[in-house]
Structure formats: structure tokens, C-alpha cells
Design an enzyme around this catalytic site. Structure first.
Site, mmCIF file in Angstrom:
data_model
loop_
_atom_site.group_PDB
_atom_site.id
_atom_site.type_symbol
_atom_site.label_atom_id
_atom_site.label_comp_id
_atom_site.label_asym_id
_atom_site.label_seq_id
_atom_site.Cartn_x
_atom_site.Cartn_y
_atom_site.Cartn_z
ATOM 1 C CD GLU A 1 23.171 52.893 41.631
ATOM 2 O OE1 GLU A 1 22.402 52.079 41.115
ATOM 3 O OE2 GLU A 1 24.062 53.465 40.996
ATOM 4 C CB CYS B 1 26.319 49.812 48.523
ATOM 5 S SG CYS B 1 26.933 49.796 46.840
ATOM 6 C CG HIS C 1 29.443 47.024 50.343
ATOM 7 N ND1 HIS C 1 28.354 46.476 49.715
ATOM 8 C CD2 HIS C 1 30.107 47.748 49.399
ATOM 9 C CE1 HIS C 1 28.348 46.856 48.439
ATOM 10 N NE2 HIS C 1 29.404 47.628 48.224
HETATM 11 N N1 CAA Z 1 46.049 36.635 38.760
HETATM 12 C C1 CAA Z 1 45.663 36.918 40.032
HETATM 13 N N2 CAA Z 1 45.398 38.189 40.446
HETATM 14 C C2 CAA Z 1 45.522 39.181 39.542
HETATM 15 C C3 CAA Z 1 45.907 38.961 38.208
HETATM 16 C C4 CAA Z 1 46.181 37.617 37.827
HETATM 17 N N3 CAA Z 1 46.542 37.314 36.578
HETATM 18 N N4 CAA Z 1 45.941 40.151 37.582
HETATM 19 C C5 CAA Z 1 45.580 41.096 38.477
HETATM 20 N N5 CAA Z 1 45.329 40.521 39.669
HETATM 21 C C6 CAA Z 1 44.884 41.146 40.913
HETATM 22 C C7 CAA Z 1 45.568 42.477 41.193
HETATM 23 O O1 CAA Z 1 46.836 42.298 41.810
HETATM 24 C C8 CAA Z 1 44.540 43.112 42.121
HETATM 25 O O2 CAA Z 1 44.664 42.554 43.418
HETATM 26 P P1 CAA Z 1 44.959 43.544 44.686
HETATM 27 O O3 CAA Z 1 43.836 44.530 44.715
HETATM 28 O O4 CAA Z 1 44.966 42.623 45.842
HETATM 29 O O5 CAA Z 1 46.249 44.203 44.372
HETATM 30 C C9 CAA Z 1 43.223 42.621 41.558
HETATM 31 O O6 CAA Z 1 43.519 41.487 40.751
HETATM 32 C C10 CAA Z 1 42.503 43.640 40.701
HETATM 33 O O7 CAA Z 1 43.399 44.093 39.740
HETATM 34 P P2 CAA Z 1 43.464 45.642 39.334
HETATM 35 O O8 CAA Z 1 43.464 46.486 40.559
HETATM 36 O O9 CAA Z 1 44.542 45.828 38.351
HETATM 37 O O10 CAA Z 1 42.042 45.723 38.612
HETATM 38 P P3 CAA Z 1 41.376 46.918 37.852
HETATM 39 O O11 CAA Z 1 42.200 48.164 37.964
HETATM 40 O O12 CAA Z 1 41.047 46.442 36.488
HETATM 41 O O13 CAA Z 1 39.989 47.158 38.604
HETATM 42 C C11 CAA Z 1 38.484 47.582 40.400
HETATM 43 C C12 CAA Z 1 39.609 46.678 39.880
HETATM 44 C C13 CAA Z 1 39.093 48.953 40.752
HETATM 45 C C14 CAA Z 1 37.906 46.941 41.634
HETATM 46 C C15 CAA Z 1 37.407 47.750 39.291
HETATM 47 O O14 CAA Z 1 36.801 46.493 39.036
HETATM 48 C C16 CAA Z 1 36.319 48.747 39.637
HETATM 49 O O15 CAA Z 1 36.469 49.947 39.401
HETATM 50 N N6 CAA Z 1 35.157 48.279 40.236
HETATM 51 C C17 CAA Z 1 34.028 49.144 40.576
HETATM 52 C C18 CAA Z 1 34.277 49.963 41.834
HETATM 53 C C19 CAA Z 1 34.258 49.118 43.111
HETATM 54 O O16 CAA Z 1 33.758 48.010 43.148
HETATM 55 N N7 CAA Z 1 34.806 49.675 44.206
HETATM 56 C C20 CAA Z 1 34.828 48.994 45.481
HETATM 57 C C21 CAA Z 1 34.834 49.964 46.648
HETATM 58 S S1 CAA Z 1 33.439 51.097 46.530
HETATM 59 C C22 CAA Z 1 32.112 50.142 47.012
HETATM 60 O O17 CAA Z 1 32.274 49.137 47.623
HETATM 61 C C23 CAA Z 1 30.738 50.592 46.630
HETATM 62 C C24 CAA Z 1 30.251 49.767 45.497
HETATM 63 O O18 CAA Z 1 29.576 48.735 45.699
HETATM 64 C C25 CAA Z 1 30.583 50.171 44.142
#
Ligand code: CAA
Length: 414
Positions: free
Chosen positions: A84, A116, A246
Site C-alpha cells: 500500500e 492490506c 490480518h
Molecule cells: N485499559 C485497557 N483498555 C482500554 C483502556 C484502558 N485504560 N482504555 C481504552 N481501552 C480499550 C477500549 O475499551 C477498546 O477496547 P475494545 O475495542 O475491546 O472495546 C480499546 O482499548 C481501544 O479503545 P478505543 O476504541 O477507545 O480506541 P480509539 O477510538 O482511540 O481507536 C482504533 C482505536 C479505532 C483501532 C484506532 O487506533 C484506529 O483508527 N486505527 C486504525 C484503523 C484500524 O487499524 N482498523 C482496523 C480494521 S481495518 C484493517 O484491519 C486494515 C488495516 O490494516 C488498517
């Protein structure tokens, strides 16, 4: 005669020489470290310097795979780089790699792109090339190479990473053999993650992307069942030795395994139920043991799925030989595939050859300030034509490095 079996004969990983610790990053961002280490599931994140790019990582992973498994470059008849993170709108990463590895001019060479999923698409195309009889005794080299970048301080930042996985595909493969009878595919136009031509950083609708990924897994499973004549007996979770998904961040593999179970059972599973406990046990047995490299490298997009496979094979013992495994590839946008393979007889012999543990242990730990400085310098790495980038400036010595463009041509140290 057309080959009857095909699969992965050799594998190797190459990643950047630096990393940042996730607890350091969490502290700098004012986030509870447990969010990154448990909620996201990452321990460390590989960081590329301006002298490491998709080409240098791909070429070094490719060279390592050929050398570790004693394969002559002249045996390679197809080279595909799935990425990518291309370095040019026209010229493929693969053609630089072709030169750097000294592959024959008769080797067909190209780049595949579908986020990916690009390397999985390359892998299945290479398998088809061999099974159609077009390889004429030659092998295919497939390399997944990427740099995951969302930007400083973004929600995606803790899910960055970089690295390359090289795989040689051949008949009579020494590592895993594909089952061509079982395969599920899925495509749907969604805006869950994308990177416009003008941006070095990915845009993601993060939570939606997780839903798209899980829906794609479910759809691939149903497609595979349909193609297998309506039965999932041959790839039921109870018969699989390991499930590879993945892994954009390791916690995603847990979500995926949960959905995999729900799909097979045909109903939702509450985490606190008896079924929920079975899923947890299954995750601990079939998924979690092979997420360690991903936890220390981060997202490497096309190569993430295959990094888990390397982790599994470096721990393989002879009891695993002949056992079925599942591979689920998801590329945002989106395209996905579910495949089944078996561990080849004798695969456990290669557990040392495939292990990148020493490479990871030799990396340099950056503090967050250094990481941010490097991150910003990467922005400029191909914008100042004629300016040489010195690898020593970034603490790199020896090896293959990108040193900037001259007359708009990318330059590499040999
Ligand atoms: N202790 C333990 N866990 C905690 C915590 C704490 N203090 N605070 C938060 N968490 C947990 C949350 O409960 C959540 O767990 P669950 O998903 O099991 O509920 C986890 O940590 C993440 O928290 P948030 O959802 O609040 O995190 P966020 O909104 O900041 O972002 C994300 C998470 C959406 C993955 C972000 O990192 C992101 O956008 N990443 C890029 C996109 C991505 O990776 N997508 C994956 C699917 S697409 C794909 O796979 C293709 C690719 O490679 C990109």
C-alpha cells in the site's frame, strides 16, 4: 505435468532498525498505557528512518528468504510485491527489488495493491501460475512490504508499524501447503481506510473499519462453505491447529476469532457465557501464541497476517506437521480472502531459519522526541531532489539504504 500441490516454501521478515515502546508513547500522549498495551494490544512499534522504505525492507526480506532456504535467484520466475506504500505512481517497488536481488530478466515482475490484501492477492495469483503449469519448474517470490502511518497524535498512531515479509511459492513447499478446494472471497466498496495520492498518511474511519473487517470475515466464511459444497467440516474451528487473521493491532485478532466462532455457530456469543469461555480458550490455544511478533512490530499492512505465520512456524514442532490452519486476509476498501493450508511434513526443521527474534532484539529503542523527529524527517525524504540523505545521520551503518533522489531518480546504497 501440472503440479498437484503448491504452497509456501520459504519465508523471512525484515523490519526497521528502530522502535518506540508503547508505554513511552502512551505517556507522551497522556493516555493510560493499558489502553495501548491491552486495549490495542501492542508492546512496541517499529519506526522507519528516512533511509528505510518499502524497497529496502522488501529487498532485505527477499534476500534473507532466498539465502536461509538455499534458493538460487535464477529459480525465481515471478516476483510480486504487495504494498500500500508504493514509492512511485508508475514504477513498481518490485522492479527495484528485482535489480537488488539479481533476479533473471525472464522473471515477470509487478506490484499488487489492495490495502492490506495486496500480498494475499499476489500469493494466490502465484499459486494459480504454478498450478496452471506456467511456472515450468520455477518458483514465485511474493513480498509484502509496507509502512503504516496515520500521523502524530491521531487515534491510528498506536497502530502504526513497518516491515516486510518475503515468501517463496513453489510446488512441494517446505513450510505450508494450500488446500485449493477451500477458499472464500469478498469484495465491497467501503470507505473505512484509504490514502489519497497526495497524502503520506492514511485516513481511517477507525471503528467502522473494525466492523467492515468482521463483516468481511463472516462473508468469506460463508463463501468458503458454499464453494465446499455447503459444509464447513474440513475447516471447522475444532479441527484447526491455528487461526491467523490480518493483525492491524493484536487485539483485532481476538475480535476476529470471536466473530469466527459466532459465524460457525450461527448465533451471537456473550463473552460471559459458557460459549464465551470456550471462545476464550480457543483464542488462547489457536491465536494468541502467534501474536508476539506483531505486538513488537505493529501494523505492517500486507505482511501482518504472514508475520503471525512466521511466529507460528518459528515455534513449530513435528506434532504440528500435517495439521490444518486458516489464513484470513483483510484489505480495507475492501477485499478479503479466507484460505486453508496444512503444515508441510518437515516444516519444524526450519524453525531457526525463519526466526527474526535476533533481528528484533538488535533494534534501537527511540524516545518519543527522537521518534517524532524521525517521523517529520520522513515527510521530506523524497521532496528535496538532489539532497543526499546520510544513513549515519539516523544511526544506520552498512546494509541497504535509501539515500534520496537525484534527477528525480531514487538512489539506494548497494
Ligand atoms: N485499559 C485497557 N483498555 C482500554 C483502556 C484502558 N485504560 N482504555 C481504552 N481501552 C480499550 C477500549 O475499551 C477498546 O477496547 P475494545 O475495542 O475491546 O472495546 C480499546 O482499548 C481501544 O479503545 P478505543 O476504541 O477507545 O480506541 P480509539 O477510538 O482511540 O481507536 C482504533 C482505536 C479505532 C483501532 C484506532 O487506533 C484506529 O483508527 N486505527 C486504525 C484503523 C484500524 O487499524 N482498523 C482496523 C480494521 S481495518 C484493517 O484491519 C486494515 C488495516 O490494516 C488498517
Amino acid at each position: 505435468m501440472r503440479p498437484t500441490s503448491v504452497g509456501i516454501d520459504a519465508m523471512a521478515f525484515h523490519g526497521p532498525e528502530c522502535y518506540v515502546d508503547m508505554e513511552d508513547l502512551a505517556e507522551a500522549r497522556g493516555v493510560a498505557p493499558a489502553k495501548f498495551t491491552q486495549g490495542i494490544g501492542q508492546r512496541q512499534m517499529a519506526v522507519v528512518t528516512p533511509c528505510e522504505d518499502t524497497v529496502t525492507m522488501a529487498a532485505q526480506a527477499g534476500r534473507r528468504a532466498l539465502q536461509a532456504f538455499d534458493i538460487d535467484p535464477d529459480e525465481i520466475g515471478t516476483l510480486i510485491v504487495g504494498t500500500e506504500t508504493g514509492v512511485d505512481h508508475s514504477k513498481p517497488v518490485a522492479v527495484y527489488v528485482h535489480e537488488l536481488l539479481g533476479l533473471p530478466t525472464s522473471c515477470r515482475t509487478f506490484e499488487t495493491k489492495h490495502a492490506c490484501y495486496g500480498a494475499m492477492a499476489g500469493l494466490t495469483s502465484a499459486a494459480d501460475w504454478i498450478q496452471a503449469g506456467r511456472a515450468r519448474g520455477r518458483k514465485a517470490l511474493i513480498i509484502a512490504s509496507d509502512i503504516a502511518r496515520y500521523g502524530l497524535g491521531t487515534p491510528g498512531e498506536p497502530t502504526q508499524g513497518a516491515g516486510a515479509v518475503a515468501m517463496v511459492v513453489s510446488p512441494d513447499p517446505r513450510l505450508i501447503t494450500f488446500d485449493p478446494e477451500i477458499e472464500g472471497d469478498y469484495t465491497r466498496q467501503v470507505m473505512d481506510f484509504w490514502r489519497p495520492l497526495y497524502s503520506k498518511y492514511a485516513f481511517a474511519d477507525g471503528h467502522y473499519s473494525i466492523d467492515c473487517y468482521l463483516d468481511a470475515l463472516e462473508s468469506c466464511w460463508h463463501d468458503a462453505v458454499g464453494k465446499a459444497g455447503g459444509s464447513h467440516e474440513a475447516f471447522a474451528l475444532s479441527v484447526l491447529d491455528a487461526c491467523f487473521y490480518h493483525v492491524p493491532f493484536t487485539r483485532m485478532a481476538k475480535k476476529a476469532h470471536h466473530r469466527h466462532w459466532e459465524t460457525e455457530l450461527g448465533r451471537a456469543i456473550e463473552r460471559d457465557s459458557e460459549d464465551g469461555a470456550r471462545v476464550e480458550d480457543s483464542y488462547r490455544q489457536r491465536v494468541e501464541p502467534w501474536l508476539s511478533l506483531n505486538a513488537d512490530v505493529g501494523n505492517i499492512y500486507t505482511g501482518s497476517l504472514f508475520l503471525c505465520l512466521i511466529d507460528y512456524l518459528r515455534q513449530a514442532t513435528s506434532e504440528r506437521e500435517g495439521r490444518p490452519i486458516s489464513l484470513f486476509s483483510y484489505g480495507s476498501g475492501c477485499g478479503a480472502a479466507l484460505s486453508i493450508a496444512r503444515v508441510s511434513e518437515g516444516a519444524a526443521r526450519f524453525h531457526r531459519a525463519i526466526d527474526p527474534g535476533g533481528q528484533l532484539a538488535a533494534r534501537r529503542r527511540l524516545n518519543v522526541e527522537e521518534y517524532e523527529e524521525i517521523f517529520r524527517a520522513c515527510e521530506e525524504s523524497d521532496r528535496n531532489d538532489g539532497e543526499r540523505i546520510d544513513p549515519a545521520r539516523w544511526g544506520l551503518t552498512g546494509g541497504l539504504h535509501y539515500v534520496g533522489t537525484a534527477d528525480h531518480r531514487r538512489r539506494y546504497t548497494k
